[in-house]
Design an enzyme around this catalytic site. Structure first.
Site, PDB file in Angstrom:
ATOM      1  CB  SER A  90      -0.899  -0.004   1.247  1.00 35.12           C
ATOM      2  OG  SER A  90      -1.511   1.256   1.445  1.00 35.12           O
ATOM      3  CE  LYS A 147      -1.450  -4.250   3.188  1.00 29.74           C
ATOM      4  NZ  LYS A 147      -1.607  -5.563   2.540  1.00 29.74           N
ATOM      5  CE1 TYR A 165      -3.758  -2.209   5.078  1.00 31.47           C
ATOM      6  CE2 TYR A 165      -3.507   0.112   4.483  1.00 31.47           C
ATOM      7  CZ  TYR A 165      -3.642  -1.216   4.113  1.00 31.47           C
ATOM      8  OH  TYR A 165      -3.642  -1.541   2.783  1.00 31.47           O
TER       9      TYR A 165
END
Length: 445
Positions: free
Chosen positions: A203, A254, A250
């Site tokens: 991401s 990643k 989050y």
């Protein structure tokens, strides 16, 4: 379409009538009672497969469909925690229609399972492995026979991470457990079976605060080893391996996963790993059969726009109207989900070359290189749908950044990949998925 996707997905569906329970040799062992397989005819058991974990979700289903169209046999593993079994039926229907005039139809197999469930995953992977005997000769006489295990799975695409920024802030351990812990166990198991071509859905959140003020951000701004490069302003820069300015758990998961995969490829040169850094996927397949339809509440922009269009939400809430951007709202790089899906195929196609050159781990931006504000997206959807949407301006949301736009040159150069679809295409395909008639129609592919 006779009914909207949201109405079809209002409750979990029962198993397909073509499903059967896959059990191990010890029949009735309850550990595997919930493992469901749907197998479609059309390929030899000697053929190779691409394993797609989380393959019934939004990006996963579109990537599975692009793989099938490209002739790949596909195995989907999904625990249906944020997707629906009806997506499998839609993939089957699309595949049947697409290949109706051909003699060879790729195989689509589905297993309902959690990728963290080691015994179940071991069972699935074992089903696609086989023994290979190699005879060693001396003076025409067999002196030794070696047995080795090989897999019919030629590559894996990983979509099984949790992905909501707000939820990650509220439940960080859930994210570290699934996204990081699950990846470690999964890769260890893949290694046991000799499956070492891996495409990881990363991401743009790995760039954190660095995305602000840099224009189009290149992969060198987040690396896992010391890297020197020339930035967009012609200035020499050096980044140290590490993370800077990550704004939420989050994004940290990643980055951690990328670091782990980088270290894995460094330790074992047989691995070929691609970390594809997504920017903002939007849109749907032009057929209107696949789209974004999660079980959980989606926190990104386009699902919120759709909920307002369909009346599920009374007003579109916009978080932050005081960013340092041209209209005060956040700017993002929006990429059509079909273009994004094709990026995974481009990575898989490049894997043999990477293995031969020893390029074990590589990160690529998947974005258009163009920035659109929240109000730009709203205006585009209103123009395509012919509907005006009520808006409520709120304060900034924790974990957000003002601007995040991809520098896509590396993917274009090394993967021969670039975006083809526009924001207008994305809005038109969403309207088609919702069963609405767009005021601007595009050619279906």
């Amino acid at each position: 379409m006779s009914s909207s996707p949201s109405s079809r997905a209002s409750s979990p569906e029962s198993s397909s009538p073509n499903s059967s329970i896959l059990t191990p040799a010890t029949e009735g062992f309850s550990l595997f009672d919930d493992l469901v397989i749907t197998s479609l005819p059309g390929s030899s058991e000697c053929d190779e497969y691409i394993l797609v974990v989380g393959g019934l979700g939004y990006i996963g289903s579109h990537t599975s469909w692009e793989l099938l169209k490209d002739g790949h046999n596909v195995i989907i593993i999904d625990n249906l925690s944020n997707s629906f079994r009806s997506v499998l039926d839609r993939l089957r229907s699309l595949k049947k229609t697409y290949f109706r005039s051909t003699s060879r139809e790729p195989s689509l197999r589905f297993y309902e399972a959690d990728y963290r469930d080691q015994p179940t995953m071991n069972l699935v992977l074992n089903k696609y492995s086989f023994s290979e005997r190699t005879n060693l000769y001396k003076d025409g006489i067999t002196v030794e026979a070696e047995q080795s295990r090989r897999s019919r799975i030629s590559g894996v695409i990983h979509f099984a991470a949790y992905k909501a920024v707000a939820e990650s802030i509220q439940q960080p351990l859930k994210y570290y457990s699934n996204n990081v812990g699950g990846l470690i166990s999964f890769c260890s198991l893949l290694s046991d079976f000799g499956v070492k071509t891996f495409v990881f859905s990363s991401s743009a959140t790995v760039y954190g605060e660095q995305a602000n003020g840099t224009g189009r951000i290149s992969e060198e701004y987040c690396t896992h080893e010391t890297t020197s490069f020339i930035d967009a302003h012609g200035q020499a820069r050096t980044t140290q391996g590490g993370c800077t300015g990550l704004t939420n758990p989050y994004g940290r998961t990643k980055w951690m996963c990328e670091a782990i995969l980088h270290d894995l490829a460094s330790a074992d040169p047989e691995w070929s790993i691609f970390a594809l850094r997504y920017f903002n996927p939007v849109g749907c397949d032009p057929s209107g059969m696949l789209g974004e339809d999660p079980r959980s509440l989606a926190s990104n922009l386009m699902p919120a726009v759709v909920k307002t269009m369909t009346g599920e939400s009374p007003v579109l809430q916009i978080y932050g109207a005081d960013w340092d951007t041209r209209d005060g709202t956040a700017v993002r790089d929006f990429i059509h989900v079909t273009d994004l899906a094709r990026g995974h195929l481009a990575a898989l196609a490049t894997a043999p070359k990477c293995k031969s050159t020893g390029a074990g781990f590589q990160a690529f931006n998947l974005g258009s290189g163009m920035g659109y504000s929240v109000l730009d997206v709203l205006a585009a959807m209103e123009a395509v749908s012919g509907r005006r949407l009520p808006v409520q301006l709120l304060g900034r949301r924790e974990g957000d950044v003002a601007v995040c736009i991809a520098e896509p040159t590396k993917a274009a150069t090394e993967l021969s990949w670039r975006t083809e679809k526009s924001l207008e295409d994305s809005c038109t395909d969403i309207c088609r998925f919702l069963g609405m008639s767009p005021t601007i129609d595009t050619v279906m592919i």
